[in-house]
Design a protein around this motif. Structure first.
Motif, short mmCIF file in Angstrom:
data_model
loop_
_atom_site.label_atom_id
_atom_site.label_comp_id
_atom_site.label_asym_id
_atom_site.label_seq_id
_atom_site.Cartn_x
_atom_site.Cartn_y
_atom_site.Cartn_z
N ALA A 6 0.84 -1.17 0.12
CA ALA A 6 0.04 -0.02 -0.08
C ALA A 6 0.86 1.21 0.16
N LYS A 7 1.87 1.39 0.93
CA LYS A 7 2.84 2.30 0.69
C LYS A 7 3.68 2.68 -0.33
N ASN A 8 4.13 1.53 -0.99
CA ASN A 8 4.79 1.35 -2.17
C ASN A 8 3.75 1.97 -3.36
N LEU A 9 2.62 1.52 -3.17
CA LEU A 9 1.58 1.98 -4.43
C LEU A 9 1.42 3.39 -4.39
N ASN A 10 1.43 4.15 -3.29
CA ASN A 10 1.23 5.51 -3.05
C ASN A 10 2.13 6.38 -3.87
N VAL A 11 3.34 5.73 -3.72
CA VAL A 11 4.72 6.51 -4.37
C VAL A 11 4.41 6.25 -5.83
N VAL A 12 4.06 5.18 -6.24
CA VAL A 12 3.94 4.88 -7.66
C VAL A 12 2.89 5.70 -8.28
N SER A 13 1.82 5.94 -7.45
CA SER A 13 0.54 6.87 -7.93
C SER A 13 1.12 8.36 -8.41
N LEU A 14 2.06 8.78 -7.28
CA LEU A 14 2.85 10.14 -7.56
C LEU A 14 3.53 10.17 -8.94
N ILE A 15 4.20 8.97 -8.94
CA ILE A 15 5.27 8.99 -10.20
C ILE A 15 4.10 8.84 -11.51
N GLU A 16 3.30 8.35 -11.39
CA GLU A 16 2.12 8.27 -12.61
C GLU A 16 1.65 9.60 -12.76
N ASP A 17 1.35 10.49 -11.81
CA ASP A 17 0.59 11.84 -11.84
C ASP A 17 1.77 12.76 -12.92
N LEU A 18 3.03 12.56 -12.31
CA LEU A 18 3.95 13.46 -12.87
C LEU A 18 4.30 12.92 -14.33
N ALA A 19 4.32 11.58 -14.57
CA ALA A 19 4.41 11.00 -16.09
C ALA A 19 3.47 11.55 -17.13
N HIS A 20 1.86 11.58 -16.30
CA HIS A 20 0.98 12.11 -17.22
C HIS A 20 0.90 13.59 -17.37
N LEU A 53 14.01 15.42 -19.03
CA LEU A 53 13.75 15.77 -17.77
C LEU A 53 14.17 16.99 -17.51
N SER A 54 13.54 18.11 -16.99
CA SER A 54 13.94 19.25 -16.65
C SER A 54 14.52 19.42 -15.18
N ALA A 55 15.37 20.26 -14.77
CA ALA A 55 15.69 20.56 -13.27
C ALA A 55 14.48 20.49 -12.52
N GLY A 56 13.63 21.16 -12.94
CA GLY A 56 12.30 21.18 -11.96
C GLY A 56 11.74 19.72 -11.96
N ASP A 57 11.80 18.94 -13.07
CA ASP A 57 11.39 17.62 -13.09
C ASP A 57 11.91 16.95 -12.09
N LEU A 58 13.43 16.90 -12.13
CA LEU A 58 14.15 16.00 -11.52
C LEU A 58 14.10 16.56 -9.87
N GLU A 59 13.69 17.72 -9.51
CA GLU A 59 13.41 18.00 -8.29
C GLU A 59 12.09 17.40 -7.82
N GLU A 60 11.35 17.46 -8.27
CA GLU A 60 9.93 16.71 -8.29
C GLU A 60 9.96 15.27 -7.91
N ILE A 61 10.76 14.62 -8.81
CA ILE A 61 11.00 13.24 -8.62
C ILE A 61 11.70 13.01 -7.41
N GLU A 62 12.78 13.72 -7.05
CA GLU A 62 13.39 13.73 -5.55
C GLU A 62 12.42 13.81 -4.69
N ARG A 63 11.52 14.77 -4.49
CA ARG A 63 10.57 15.05 -3.43
C ARG A 63 9.64 13.74 -3.48
N ILE A 64 9.16 13.29 -4.47
CA ILE A 64 8.13 12.38 -4.32
C ILE A 64 8.73 10.82 -4.08
N SER A 65 10.03 10.78 -4.54
CA SER A 65 10.61 9.39 -4.40
C SER A 65 12.15 9.49 -3.93
#
Length: 317
Positions: free
Chosen positions: A234-248, A292-304
């Motif tokens: 369940a915890k890992n699925l929450n992280v993947v959901s955030l990654i999916e949102d950014l990918a979208h 991936l922009s610098a902003g994208d990489l920062e967001e990925i680091e934040r969510i994962s």
């Protein structure tokens, strides 16, 4: 043609994404997928003498599948295989075992030389200097071209490299398995050694295709892994959901975003996502077009961030 990347300092150049064949069944669909990979410009194919249809209790045989698939197209393929782990014994790296193993792999693959030959796991009973010295002799004999290590710690990599240049280290690395960033990657960067991440999609979890534990077939080995169980799932699925949102938002899939992140970590990194299906292979290759922009990489680091994954990497099978 796909972009190319260099592994190590000895001249090995491969496609920026490779294909892991460990879970490929020995059937015609797998052969078609490997042919499709070659057609698309994939040059790096990863196997091992241990790999087979594990779900059927078969250890070995994957090299024969790969060899059959590349027959007639050998010059298009960089073949990486491994020695040193058996079903019934621990890691092995003694000279006699290596010499027996390389000849067996050459026969199974149906080729005259192996491009990249890894020690699958370090052998605690054989000094790494002795193992690498034997592999160096195989390079001189023309049986292998380049030497690699798999799941090796930083100190062992450094010792090995003093005997003969190490071209690549294969180890698990993904958005939820980032332990190698602490000690291994700094040594690879210092010595000019390539990194080949296996399970770059978190054993499929980072694709976003697995939504419930029941999505895993009853005979799926991942059911035994802690990250796919109970509260961890369940915890890992929450992280993947955030990654999916950014990918979208980026107009790509979660798998493509995850691979693009890995590719952004350094020009010496060549992930080898495994798949049995050509459509998934094409999706993975699409990661090469994701910027991936610098902003994208920062967001990925934040969510994962490092250490986000709940549960250990391995469990009892």
């Amino acid at each position: 043609m796909l972009a190319k990347r260099k592994l190590g300092n000895e001249g090995l150049e491969v496609s920026a994404l490779g294909l892991g064949t460990m879970l490929m069944p020995d059937n015609e669909e797998s052969v078609r997928t490997i042919h499709g990979a070659l057609d698309l410009g994939v040059t790096m194919f990863d196997t091992a003498d241990l790999y087979g249809d594990f779900l059927l209790g078969q250890f070995g045989g994957n090299e024969k599948l790969v060899g059959r698939a590349i027959k007639g197209r050998r010059d298009e393929a960089i073949i990486a295989t491994k020695f040193g782990v058996t079903h019934s014994q621990g890691p092995k790296g003694d000279p006699a075992y290596i010499k027996k193993s390389v000849d067996a792999s050459l026969y199974s693959l149906g080729i005259d030389y192996i491009d990249l030959y890894y020690q699958h796991r370090p052998d605690p009973n054989t000094p790494i200097e002795e193992t690498i010295g034997t592999l160096a002799d195989l390079v001189k004999q023309g049986k292998i071209r380049y030497i690699g290590l798999s799941e090796a710690p930083a100190d062992l990599i450094r010792r090995a490299h003093t005997v003969h240049p190490i071209t690549a280290v294969e180890t698990e690395y993904s958005l939820w398995s980032r332990e190698v960033e602490d000690e291994v990657i700094p040594v690879l960067n210092e010595l000019g050694i390539g990194l080949v991440p296996y399970s770059p999609l978190g054993r499929g979890f980072l694709t976003g295709q697995i939504k419930t534990f029941e999505d895993l077939p009853l005979d799926d080995y991942r059911r035994h892994f802690p990250r796919f169980q109970g509260e961890n799932f369940a915890k890992n699925l929450n992280v993947v959901s955030l990654i999916e949102d950014l990918a979208h938002q980026k107009g790509c899939t979660a798998a493509q975003l995850s691979l693009a992140w890995l590719l952004s970590r350094g020009e010496h990194i060549v992930p080898i996502p495994g798949t049995k299906h050509l459509d998934r292979l094409k999706e993975n290759i699409g990661a090469l077009d994701v910027t991936l922009s610098a902003g994208d990489l920062e967001e990925i680091e934040r969510i994962s961030p490092k250490g986000i994954a709940a549960g250990s990497r391995f469990g009892a099978i």
